[in-house]
Design a protein around this motif. Sequence first.
Motif, mmCIF file in Angstrom:
data_model
loop_
_atom_site.group_PDB
_atom_site.id
_atom_site.type_symbol
_atom_site.label_atom_id
_atom_site.label_comp_id
_atom_site.label_asym_id
_atom_site.label_seq_id
_atom_site.Cartn_x
_atom_site.Cartn_y
_atom_site.Cartn_z
ATOM 1 N N UNK A 84 37.625 31.467 45.233
ATOM 2 C CA UNK A 84 38.599 31.855 43.814
ATOM 3 C C UNK A 84 36.206 31.926 43.333
ATOM 4 N N UNK A 85 36.016 31.492 43.868
ATOM 5 C CA UNK A 85 34.261 31.094 43.308
ATOM 6 C C UNK A 85 33.948 32.428 43.280
ATOM 7 N N UNK A 86 34.041 33.241 44.434
ATOM 8 C CA UNK A 86 33.664 34.492 44.585
ATOM 9 C C UNK A 86 34.391 35.834 44.019
ATOM 10 N N UNK A 87 35.701 35.478 43.662
ATOM 11 C CA UNK A 87 35.418 35.970 42.245
ATOM 12 C C UNK A 87 36.091 35.878 41.445
ATOM 13 N N UNK A 111 40.607 28.355 38.263
ATOM 14 C CA UNK A 111 41.237 27.833 39.851
ATOM 15 C C UNK A 111 39.982 27.240 40.300
ATOM 16 N N UNK A 112 38.825 27.634 40.879
ATOM 17 C CA UNK A 112 37.366 27.197 41.303
ATOM 18 C C UNK A 112 37.878 25.243 41.481
ATOM 19 N N UNK A 113 37.732 25.232 39.670
ATOM 20 C CA UNK A 113 37.104 23.800 39.749
ATOM 21 C C UNK A 113 38.732 22.632 40.346
ATOM 22 N N UNK A 114 39.669 23.485 39.566
ATOM 23 C CA UNK A 114 40.658 22.712 40.878
ATOM 24 C C UNK A 114 40.952 22.759 41.646
ATOM 25 N N UNK A 115 40.501 23.238 42.801
ATOM 26 C CA UNK A 115 40.599 23.118 43.520
ATOM 27 C C UNK A 115 39.399 22.408 44.530
ATOM 28 N N UNK A 157 45.602 36.345 40.717
ATOM 29 C CA UNK A 157 44.670 35.319 40.758
ATOM 30 C C UNK A 157 45.790 34.271 39.448
ATOM 31 N N UNK A 158 46.480 34.296 38.805
ATOM 32 C CA UNK A 158 46.808 33.306 37.537
ATOM 33 C C UNK A 158 48.722 33.153 38.524
ATOM 34 N N UNK A 159 48.710 33.591 39.545
ATOM 35 C CA UNK A 159 50.564 33.326 40.302
ATOM 36 C C UNK A 159 49.590 32.753 41.399
ATOM 37 N N UNK A 160 48.453 32.653 41.735
ATOM 38 C CA UNK A 160 48.176 31.529 42.675
ATOM 39 C C UNK A 160 47.785 29.769 42.360
ATOM 40 N N UNK A 161 47.692 29.784 40.737
ATOM 41 C CA UNK A 161 48.157 28.427 40.596
ATOM 42 C C UNK A 161 49.026 27.977 40.296
ATOM 43 N N UNK A 172 35.905 45.532 31.389
ATOM 44 C CA UNK A 172 34.922 44.660 30.979
ATOM 45 C C UNK A 172 35.757 43.096 30.753
ATOM 46 N N UNK A 173 37.460 43.670 29.396
ATOM 47 C CA UNK A 173 38.291 42.471 29.031
ATOM 48 C C UNK A 173 38.788 41.946 30.815
ATOM 49 N N UNK A 174 39.388 42.577 31.581
ATOM 50 C CA UNK A 174 39.817 42.701 32.689
ATOM 51 C C UNK A 174 39.041 41.789 33.796
ATOM 52 N N UNK A 175 37.282 41.934 33.599
ATOM 53 C CA UNK A 175 36.613 41.534 34.639
ATOM 54 C C UNK A 175 36.469 39.766 34.144
ATOM 55 N N UNK A 176 36.623 39.833 32.933
ATOM 56 C CA UNK A 176 36.745 38.816 32.369
ATOM 57 C C UNK A 176 37.554 37.626 32.323
ATOM 58 N N UNK A 177 38.530 38.139 32.710
ATOM 59 C CA UNK A 177 40.375 37.350 32.345
ATOM 60 C C UNK A 177 40.087 36.830 33.989
ATOM 61 N N UNK A 178 39.584 38.087 35.087
ATOM 62 C CA UNK A 178 39.309 37.740 36.564
ATOM 63 C C UNK A 178 38.542 36.560 36.850
ATOM 64 N N UNK A 179 37.321 36.417 36.161
ATOM 65 C CA UNK A 179 36.474 35.937 36.150
ATOM 66 C C UNK A 179 36.497 34.055 35.672
ATOM 67 N N UNK A 180 37.349 34.072 34.330
ATOM 68 C CA UNK A 180 37.698 32.694 33.903
ATOM 69 C C UNK A 180 38.899 32.447 34.925
ATOM 70 N N UNK A 181 40.016 33.013 34.999
ATOM 71 C CA UNK A 181 41.283 32.606 35.886
ATOM 72 C C UNK A 181 40.817 31.698 37.617
#
Length: 116
Positions: free
Chosen positions: A64-67, A102-106, A48-52, A89-98
């Motif tokens: 991106x919204x689904x992830x 990305x969703x807002x940018x796209x 997800x971070x790489x997709x930036x 939980x931290x991993x999922x939270x970071x997935x949600x934030x990233x």
Amino acid sequence: MSKVYKAVVTVADRFVPGKLRPLWEHPAGPKTIFFWAPAFKWALVLASLDSFSRPLEVVSTSQSATLAATGLVWTRYCLVITPINYSLAICNFMLGVANSVQTMRAYNFHRKHAIA
């Protein structure tokens, strides 16, 4: 496969230092799936971070919204299960934030470049 894993854990058990023993024996420690799930799920966060770095015209807003939704929903779940799995939980939270970012940018890119 579980026989092989149990054999590896049994051998590794002899080499775990005393200071790391509480982590090793923890209900969400390396002996369980509760440890390995977030360890491998970080690959989704890194992707997800790489997709930036990708051009926004090729970024899928719906993906991106689904992830993002998945990450945030599962963050909550990780905090109510037993044992509580903070690393997942931290991993999922970071997935949600990233993916929220990305969703807002796209979304903003596609809205701005939409043909009227």
